[in-house]
Design a protein around this motif. Structure first.
Motif, PDB file in Angstrom:
ATOM      1  N   MET A  90       0.862  -1.181   0.000  1.00  0.00           N
ATOM      2  CA  MET A  90       0.000   0.000   0.000  1.00  0.00           C
ATOM      3  C   MET A  90       0.898   1.231   0.000  1.00  0.00           C
ATOM      4  SD  MET A  90      -2.851   1.108   2.842  1.00  0.00           S
ATOM      5  CE  MET A  90      -4.158   0.093   2.227  1.00  0.00           C
ATOM      6  N   THR A  91       0.686   2.143  -0.908  1.00  0.00           N
ATOM      7  CA  THR A  91       1.467   3.373  -0.978  1.00  0.00           C
ATOM      8  C   THR A  91       0.662   4.497  -0.353  1.00  0.00           C
ATOM      9  OG1 THR A  91       0.632   3.868  -3.171  1.00  0.00           O
ATOM     10  CG2 THR A  91       2.719   2.648  -3.031  1.00  0.00           C
ATOM     11  N   ASP A  92       1.383   5.529   0.006  1.00  0.00           N
ATOM     12  CA  ASP A  92       0.740   6.660   0.667  1.00  0.00           C
ATOM     13  C   ASP A  92       0.966   7.911  -0.157  1.00  0.00           C
ATOM     14  OD1 ASP A  92      -0.329   8.511   2.368  1.00  0.00           O
ATOM     15  OD2 ASP A  92       1.079   8.180   4.000  1.00  0.00           O
ATOM     16  N   ASP A  93      -0.018   8.267  -0.976  1.00  0.00           N
ATOM     17  CA  ASP A  93       0.088   9.448  -1.819  1.00  0.00           C
ATOM     18  C   ASP A  93      -0.482  10.691  -1.153  1.00  0.00           C
ATOM     19  OD1 ASP A  93       1.218   7.931  -3.843  1.00  0.00           O
ATOM     20  OD2 ASP A  93      -0.747   7.408  -4.675  1.00  0.00           O
ATOM     21  N   SER A  94      -0.990  10.551   0.051  1.00  0.00           N
ATOM     22  CA  SER A  94      -1.675  11.667   0.705  1.00  0.00           C
ATOM     23  C   SER A  94      -0.731  12.579   1.473  1.00  0.00           C
ATOM     24  CB  SER A  94      -2.744  11.129   1.661  1.00  0.00           C
ATOM     25  OG  SER A  94      -2.120  10.410   2.717  1.00  0.00           O
ATOM     26  N   GLY A  95       0.568  12.331   1.403  1.00  0.00           N
ATOM     27  CA  GLY A  95       1.496  13.181   2.140  1.00  0.00           C
ATOM     28  C   GLY A  95       1.629  12.786   3.596  1.00  0.00           C
ATOM     29  N   GLN A  96       1.034  11.670   3.983  1.00  0.00           N
ATOM     30  CA  GLN A  96       1.079  11.227   5.375  1.00  0.00           C
ATOM     31  C   GLN A  96       2.248  10.292   5.646  1.00  0.00           C
ATOM     32  OE1 GLN A  96      -1.006  12.380   7.872  1.00  0.00           O
ATOM     33  NE2 GLN A  96      -1.554  13.801   6.256  1.00  0.00           N
ATOM     34  N   GLY A  97       3.066  10.021   4.630  1.00  0.00           N
ATOM     35  CA  GLY A  97       4.180   9.089   4.773  1.00  0.00           C
ATOM     36  C   GLY A  97       5.117   9.429   5.921  1.00  0.00           C
ATOM     37  N   GLU A  98       5.449  10.728   6.043  1.00  0.00           N
ATOM     38  CA  GLU A  98       6.348  11.137   7.123  1.00  0.00           C
ATOM     39  C   GLU A  98       5.713  10.905   8.487  1.00  0.00           C
ATOM     40  OE1 GLU A  98       8.165  14.995   6.845  1.00  0.00           O
ATOM     41  OE2 GLU A  98       8.421  14.773   4.680  1.00  0.00           O
ATOM     42  N   LEU A  99       4.435  11.191   8.598  1.00  0.00           N
ATOM     43  CA  LEU A  99       3.724  10.988   9.859  1.00  0.00           C
ATOM     44  C   LEU A  99       3.684   9.502  10.212  1.00  0.00           C
ATOM     45  CD1 LEU A  99       2.119  12.096  12.239  1.00  0.00           C
ATOM     46  CD2 LEU A  99       0.079  12.032  10.787  1.00  0.00           C
ATOM     47  N   VAL A 100       3.346   8.666   9.242  1.00  0.00           N
ATOM     48  CA  VAL A 100       3.307   7.220   9.475  1.00  0.00           C
ATOM     49  C   VAL A 100       4.699   6.724   9.859  1.00  0.00           C
ATOM     50  CG1 VAL A 100       2.944   4.983   8.351  1.00  0.00           C
ATOM     51  CG2 VAL A 100       1.284   6.812   8.031  1.00  0.00           C
ATOM     52  N   ASP A 101       5.731   7.219   9.184  1.00  0.00           N
ATOM     53  CA  ASP A 101       7.098   6.819   9.506  1.00  0.00           C
ATOM     54  C   ASP A 101       7.470   7.242  10.928  1.00  0.00           C
ATOM     55  OD1 ASP A 101       9.610   5.599   8.562  1.00  0.00           O
ATOM     56  OD2 ASP A 101      10.411   7.626   8.865  1.00  0.00           O
ATOM     57  N   GLY A 110       5.786   4.913  13.326  1.00  0.00           N
ATOM     58  CA  GLY A 110       6.532   3.653  13.324  1.00  0.00           C
ATOM     59  C   GLY A 110       7.811   3.745  14.132  1.00  0.00           C
ATOM     60  N   SER A 111       8.523   4.846  13.995  1.00  0.00           N
ATOM     61  CA  SER A 111       9.762   5.045  14.759  1.00  0.00           C
ATOM     62  C   SER A 111       9.490   5.097  16.255  1.00  0.00           C
ATOM     63  CB  SER A 111      10.467   6.321  14.307  1.00  0.00           C
ATOM     64  OG  SER A 111      10.918   6.173  12.980  1.00  0.00           O
ATOM     65  N   GLU A 112       8.422   5.762  16.649  1.00  0.00           N
ATOM     66  CA  GLU A 112       8.077   5.827  18.076  1.00  0.00           C
ATOM     67  C   GLU A 112       7.679   4.453  18.620  1.00  0.00           C
ATOM     68  OE1 GLU A 112       8.600   8.308  20.231  1.00  0.00           O
ATOM     69  OE2 GLU A 112       9.451   9.414  18.537  1.00  0.00           O
ATOM     70  N   LEU A 113       6.993   3.666  17.791  1.00  0.00           N
ATOM     71  CA  LEU A 113       6.630   2.308  18.221  1.00  0.00           C
ATOM     72  C   LEU A 113       7.878   1.451  18.405  1.00  0.00           C
ATOM     73  CD1 LEU A 113       3.450   1.658  16.065  1.00  0.00           C
ATOM     74  CD2 LEU A 113       3.553   1.921  18.555  1.00  0.00           C
ATOM     75  N   ILE A 114       8.847   1.592  17.493  1.00  0.00           N
ATOM     76  CA  ILE A 114      10.114   0.861  17.638  1.00  0.00           C
ATOM     77  C   ILE A 114      10.825   1.308  18.910  1.00  0.00           C
ATOM     78  CG2 ILE A 114      12.439   0.602  16.652  1.00  0.00           C
ATOM     79  CD1 ILE A 114      11.015   0.731  13.863  1.00  0.00           C
ATOM     80  N   ARG A 115      10.858   2.593  19.140  1.00  0.00           N
ATOM     81  CA  ARG A 115      11.502   3.140  20.345  1.00  0.00           C
ATOM     82  C   ARG A 115      10.836   2.591  21.603  1.00  0.00           C
ATOM     83  NH1 ARG A 115      10.467   8.936  22.235  1.00  0.00           N
ATOM     84  NH2 ARG A 115      11.714   9.003  24.118  1.00  0.00           N
ATOM     85  N   LEU A 116       9.495   2.579  21.619  1.00  0.00           N
ATOM     86  CA  LEU A 116       8.759   2.037  22.763  1.00  0.00           C
ATOM     87  C   LEU A 116       9.084   0.562  22.963  1.00  0.00           C
ATOM     88  CD1 LEU A 116       6.615   2.196  25.008  1.00  0.00           C
ATOM     89  CD2 LEU A 116       4.882   1.769  23.240  1.00  0.00           C
ATOM     90  N   GLN A 117       9.108  -0.202  21.875  1.00  0.00           N
ATOM     91  CA  GLN A 117       9.400  -1.634  21.986  1.00  0.00           C
ATOM     92  C   GLN A 117      10.804  -1.870  22.526  1.00  0.00           C
ATOM     93  OE1 GLN A 117       7.108  -4.109  21.497  1.00  0.00           O
ATOM     94  NE2 GLN A 117       8.644  -5.389  22.452  1.00  0.00           N
TER      95      GLN A 117
END
Length: 176
Positions: free
Chosen positions: A1-12, A15-22
């Motif tokens: 699934m690609t993200d053309d809505s400009g939300q890619g940075e937000l999703v990334d 994801g980074s915060e979830l990795i940090r939490l884990q």
């Protein structure tokens, strides 16, 4: 699934915060296990809390409920049985099989762990306004529900990607 809505940075960033939490959680779990000199197997206690929430069940059903491998759950349950937190009882539906049930000691331990967890979360959230705590709880539940709902799709996409990768590797090997 690609993200053309400009939300890619937000999703990334999420994801980074979830990795940090884990990572923080994994490190904390390892430190707790070390402090308890191996008496506390955090993974085993996931089994204990699932049995408390859902009631007695067979080991296979517990593995399914935890999205885990049956051999892993079997090892974790053995840890709990050995310490007297869980017991094996005859399955009322089929006396040849057994179900796993939490003992009184297991319930008491779970209550202690729940209090300790809630005390720790209270420390983390101490400076948050009540409205932020409520919003975080709402959003976290929404996120976990969505993750659980989309989990089969994520696994199917990973399976499909692995098939494509395997086919590409075979093609390259054939060309070499």
């Amino acid at each position: 699934m690609t993200d053309d809505s400009g939300q890619g940075e937000l999703v990334d960033a999420i994801g980074s915060e979830l990795i940090r939490l884990q990572r923080i959680r994994d490190r904390t779990v390892a430190q707790i296990a070390a402090l308890s000199k191996g008496e506390i197997d955090p993974a085993a206690f996931t089994c204990l809390f699932r049995l408390i929430a859902d009631g007695p069940m067979r080991s296979g059903a517990l593995a399914e409920a935890l999205f885990s491998d049956p051999s892993t759950v079997s090892r974790q349950v053995a840890h709990l049985v050995e310490r007297g937190f869980v017991e094996r009882l005859a399955d009322p539906a089929d006396g040849r099989a057994s179900v796993l049930a939490v003992t009184t000691v297991g319930h008491e331990l779970a209550q202690q762990m729940r209090r300790r967890r809630n005390d720790n979360l209270s420390r983390v959230l101490a400076d948050w306004p009540d409205s932020d705590r409520r919003e975080f709880r709402r959003l976290l539940a929404l996120f976990v529900d969505g993750y659980e709902q989309r989990r089969p799709e994520m696994l199917a996409a990973m399976h499909a990607a692995n098939k494509v990768h395997a086919a590409n590797v075979t093609t390259r090997e054939d060309q070499a």
